[in-house]
Design a protein around this motif. Structure first.
Motif, short mmCIF file in Angstrom:
data_model
loop_
_atom_site.label_atom_id
_atom_site.label_comp_id
_atom_site.label_asym_id
_atom_site.label_seq_id
_atom_site.Cartn_x
_atom_site.Cartn_y
_atom_site.Cartn_z
N HIS A 67 -11.13 -12.89 4.38
CA HIS A 67 -12.05 -11.76 4.20
C HIS A 67 -13.25 -11.90 5.14
O HIS A 67 -14.35 -12.24 4.72
CB HIS A 67 -12.53 -11.69 2.75
N ASP A 116 -9.78 -7.72 5.53
CA ASP A 116 -8.85 -8.26 4.53
C ASP A 116 -7.56 -8.66 5.23
O ASP A 116 -6.48 -8.28 4.82
CB ASP A 116 -8.61 -7.16 3.48
N PRO A 138 -15.99 -4.64 5.71
CA PRO A 138 -15.23 -5.74 5.11
C PRO A 138 -13.77 -5.73 5.57
O PRO A 138 -13.11 -4.70 5.57
CB PRO A 138 -15.33 -5.45 3.61
N HIS A 173 -6.72 -5.42 -0.25
CA HIS A 173 -7.70 -4.33 -0.38
C HIS A 173 -7.10 -2.96 -0.14
O HIS A 173 -7.70 -1.95 -0.51
CB HIS A 173 -8.86 -4.52 0.61
N THR A 182 -4.01 -5.91 5.88
CA THR A 182 -4.55 -5.93 4.52
C THR A 182 -3.66 -6.76 3.61
O THR A 182 -2.46 -6.50 3.49
CB THR A 182 -4.74 -4.51 3.94
#
Length: 455
Positions: A376, A338, A336, A414, A411
């Protein structure tokens, strides 16, 4: 780790607080990333109060043993996964929530879930705005550690905007109180802000004072579908010029179809992208703001634009957006992302992500808190295929570097954790990286707090 040291810790804490069996420790190894590099802790401490946190940290300082703090384990950056030989300090049992209606604050322990704070506030006619997609399962301690944002932050800000005070246990076991129930307080350095977003590297939060606001009015919702992601992103840039929406969320075609495969909700599978925009403007200005949202979408080629004042209809689309990560889980392993950029660069970032997916032959479904430029992307791969994982990890790094080139960040909410630390210096540069390390060394000279994370 010396077993005698662990027995010393067990003796210092109440029965059942320290666990060491392999079966008990397994749940504390991984966070939501389920990364294969997660280590094996020697023990886990399931602290029940601040005193037990202090006792654990003092013990760790004496023995120079790393401590990985953990809330609900929903980290998407590897920030709460274990490292070999560490002690995991779980705060899940510290979950009390108290509402001070007169001061309009919530006094909470770090293990309390975001949704529990929202519910307690709502019972008093108040609202806690920070709203991660995982709000039903993520903890306030984790939200503070990563300065979490979510779907409402485009208008209402992120966690740091609501933290008025906290108690923090430092690396030598000292407990300090920063801030309080005061709305304004500039006495001394802004140490409170230093700990928000520090990912457990500087201290362990054991109590937080959170600002609450009057309950949000039911929102009007606009849903627009576009032929391409580029069209939707252009509409987002247009919206930012004239509208202060309370939510601006984007789903690309791959994300739409993943959600429909997981839980059919009637989304347009053929759409290149979907924008979900909400307005909670006062009733006198609401119609004008909704009209401006619709006009911006139509100006940039929306295939269909629908608006509704029905809260249940609006919530259905919000739920579809929140399902993104959950819907991807059955499709394979996932990395994942971010990454965020200034809003004007959002179209270029989304184009870069699409190109990266094609270049490495990996699927990268994307959702975004588009109104603030925070995307995302989720890189899906086959964990049983080494080449698939290799290509996924190359794509992961390329996405971060694309954001950096566009003046963005690796980021938005996250955290850096362990998965992104290799790219941090590429974003902030060697001088700022050195400054981060100086702060870390000043507060944690032995490096026992969350070892292996970003600093």
């Amino acid at each position: 780790m010396d077993d005698d040291a662990v027995e010393e810790l067990r003796a210092a804490l109440p029965e059942g607080v320290v666990v060491t069996t392999e079966s008990a420790l397994e749940k504390y190894r991984h966070d939501w990333t389920r990364d294969a590099s997660a280590g094996h802790p020697r023990a886990a401490v399931r602290a029940e109060n601040a005193e037990q946190v202090q006792e654990t940290i003092r013990w760790a300082a004496r023995h120079r043993i790393g401590v990985v703090p953990r809330g609900a384990g929903t980290s998407l950056s590897g920030g709460s996964m274990a490292v070999d030989g560490c002690v995991v300090l779980s705060l899940e049992r510290m979950n009390r929530v108290e509402i001070d209606l007169a001061a309009r604050v919530a006094v909470v322990e770090p293990g309390a879930l975001n949704v529990e704070v929202k519910r307690a506030a709502a019972a008093e006619g108040l609202w806690y705005p920070p709203d991660p997609s995982s709000f039903e399962i993520c903890s306030i301690g984790g939200n503070i550690a990563t300065n979490a944002g979510g779907l409402c932050c485009v208008k209402y800000g992120v966690t740091t905007d609501y933290v008025l005070g906290m108690d923090v246990v430092l690396a030598d076991g000292t407990l300090v109180t920063l801030g309080g129930k005061r709305v304004k307080d500039v006495a001394g350095l802004s140490l409170l802000k230093l700990f928000v977003g520090s990912e457990g590297c500087l201290g362990i939060v054991t109590r937080a004072v959170l600002r609450l606001v009057p309950a949000q009015q039911p929102a009007s919702t606009v849903v627009a579908t576009f032929p391409t992601v580029a069209d939707a992103a252009a509409a987002v840039v247009e919206l930012g010029r004239s509208v202060r929406a309370s939510m601006v969320e984007l789903m690309d075609r791959a994300s739409i179809n993943a959600v429909e495969d997981f839980q059919p909700m009637g989304l347009d599978r053929d759409a290149g992208a979907l924008l979900l925009v909400q307005s909670d403007a006062p009733s006198g200005a609401r119609a004008e703001e909704v009209a401006a949202i619709v006009a911006a979408c139509e100006l940039h080629g929306a295939k269909e634009v629908v608006d509704t004042d029905d809260p249940e209809d609006g919530e259905m689309f919000v739920q579809a957006r929140r399902l993104h990560f959950t819907a991807l889980e059955p499709r394979g392993a996932m990395l994942p992302e971010d990454v965020g950029v200034p809003v004007p660069q959002l179209p270029e970032l989304l184009a870069e992500i699409e190109a990266i997916g094609q270049r490495h032959d990996v699927e990268i479904p994307v959702v975004a808190h588009a109104g603030d430029g925070n995307t995302h992307p989720a890189i899906v791969y086959d964990s049983a295929d080494p080449d698939s994982e290799r290509r996924a990890r190359l794509a992961f790094d390329d996405v971060m570097h694309a954001a950096i080139r566009l003046g963005g960040t690796i980021t938005g909410e996250h955290g850096v954790g362990r998965l992104k630390k290799g790219c941090l210096e590429d974003q902030i540069g060697p001088d700022v990286m050195a400054l981060n390390r100086r702060v870390k060394e000043a507060l944690d000279p032995d490096g026992i707090l969350n070892p292996g994370s970003f600093v």
